[in-house]
Design an enzyme around this catalytic site. Structure first.
Site, PDB file in Angstrom:
ATOM      1  N   GLU A 130      -3.158  16.416   8.118  1.00 47.06           N
ATOM      2  CA  GLU A 130      -3.397  16.494   6.684  1.00 47.06           C
ATOM      3  C   GLU A 130      -4.047  15.173   6.259  1.00 47.06           C
ATOM      4  OE1 GLU A 130      -0.880  16.755   2.514  1.00 47.06           O
ATOM      5  OE2 GLU A 130       0.138  17.237   4.401  1.00 47.06           O
ATOM      6  N   ASP A 145       2.770  11.270  -5.506  1.00 51.27           N
ATOM      7  CA  ASP A 145       3.059  10.373  -4.398  1.00 51.27           C
ATOM      8  C   ASP A 145       3.886   9.167  -4.824  1.00 51.27           C
ATOM      9  OD1 ASP A 145       1.647  11.635  -2.188  1.00 51.27           O
ATOM     10  OD2 ASP A 145      -0.151  11.270  -3.373  1.00 51.27           O
ATOM     11  N   TYR A 190       4.148  25.133   1.679  1.00 48.39           N
ATOM     12  CA  TYR A 190       4.626  23.752   1.789  1.00 48.39           C
ATOM     13  C   TYR A 190       5.871  23.618   0.914  1.00 48.39           C
ATOM     14  CZ  TYR A 190       4.011  18.599   1.990  1.00 48.39           C
ATOM     15  OH  TYR A 190       4.168  17.252   2.202  1.00 48.39           O
TER      16      TYR A 190
END
Length: 254
Positions: free
Chosen positions: A39, A50, A164
């Site tokens: 990824e 993040d 995911y």
């Protein structure tokens, strides 16, 4: 679908251009030896999903002048060496700025296998999904611990590569333990989803990988732990990336 590879998968993440675009190919080749999927993050100025480790990687990559075109170029170079799946991770702004169809076409032409657009809501993804189908790019959508069953089914339907699963509430970042929430979500997803399910956010150790695979995960995503190595070792990170990836892959094998 290009992800016709045996599970469980080790999915490894790094930010393209960190600390410089010229180094990313070497890092990808180091990861490739033991990863099943790579990824690759497109650096972005406001990476809201993040944590600090990957935020700093985005800053370093942007400071080094990394552009979206550089990321596509890196993937093209990688394709000269490997056919391992490469998933681009991006926020929607770069996609929208380029034009959805044009962005996806450029990704496909570069050899990208799949894409994750972190902040694109499922309900607003019609144009993106159509472009991915048109150009042969697989899709990945994210599900959180509080995602209802009905929405999880919709995410599964929209994801052609894998679903995911976010292991926790909050941002990316290495953790000491995988929270019980992750195993609850994994159990529910395995009951509902028809596509492979991979667990990420906080996965950083071989023991984490072993626990999740034993619980039924089709794959795990490791990012911050690898990005931290690049932060610490800089241009000399490749050897250490290979070492830790080998250890993580052993966790996939139990």
């Amino acid at each position: 679908m290009v992800f016709e590879i045996e599970t469980p998968w080790l999915v490894t993440f790094i930010t393209a251009g960190d600390p410089h675009p010229k180094l990313t190919l070497d890092f990808m080749l180091a990861l490739e030896k033991y990863s099943d999927v790579i990824e690759l993050g497109i650096p972005f100025s406001d990476p809201v999903a993040d944590g600090p480790t990957i935020q700093k990687a985005n800053y370093r990559a942007l400071k080094a002048g990394t552009k979206v075109s550089d990321v596509f170029s890196i993937v093209r170079q990688f394709r000269e060496h490997s056919d391992k799946p490469v998933v681009l991770m991006t926020y929607y702004n770069p996609v929208y700025a380029k034009g959805v169809d044009e962005f996806v076409k450029l990704a496909a032409d570069a050899g990208v296998s799949g894409m994750i657009v972190v902040d694109l809501p499922l309900e607003e993804s019609g144009e993106y999904l159509a472009a991915c189908e048109k150009h042969g790019i697989d899709t990945v959508f994210l599900a959180a611990p509080n995602t209802p069953d009905e929405r999880l089914r919709a995410i599964d339907e929209a994801s052609s590569a894998f679903v995911y699963l976010i292991s926790l509430y909050g941002t990316t970042g290495a953790r000491e333990k995988i929270p019980p929430l992750a195993f609850d979500l994994l159990k529910r997803a395995k009951r509902i989803c028809t596509k492979p399910v991979c667990v990420g956010f906080g996965v950083s150790k071989r023991e984490h990988v072993e626990e999740l695979v034993k619980a039924g995960a089709d794959g795990v995503v490791v990012g911050s732990a690898l990005v931290k190595i690049i932060e610490e070792y800089g241009e000399n990170a490749a050897e250490r990336l290979e070492e830790i990836t080998r250890e993580l892959k052993r966790g996939c094998k139990g």
